[in-house]
Design a protein around this motif. Structure first.
Motif: not given
Length: 91
Positions: A5-6, A12-14, A63-64
């Motif tokens: 979504p952004s 952050a995922e990476a 959230k993740m």
């Protein structure tokens, strides 16, 4: 079209995946001194976030974690804030 979504969410995922790799690396995969230096550098960068940025990052990690189906990655996400001094440890 992006599945994130952004840009913040994608980064952050990476970051989480890189940290998991470094944290779980064996001597054959990565020099352990380099791994420690990398983790310390990330901790330093995260310590320089403003209160608003830290809050945004913590909310995103939560959230993740809630949406994560892999139990090991979910656990890492829940533990990351304390492990990187983003929250105060309980007394």
């Amino acid at each position: 079209m992006s599945v994130y979504p952004s840009l913040t969410h994608a980064l952050a995922e990476a970051l989480v995946d890189v940290l998991r790799f470094v944290d779980g690396s064996e001597d054959e995969q990565m020099d352990q001194d380099d791994a420690v230096r990398m983790m310390e550098w990330v901790c330093h960068v995260l310590s320089r976030l403003s209160d608003d940025q830290r809050g945004e990052f913590l909310d995103l990690l939560g959230k993740m974690a809630e949406e994560e189906s892999d139990p090991a990655r979910r656990a890492f996400l829940w533990e990351l804030p304390e492990g990187f001094a983003l929250v105060e440890e309980p007394v």
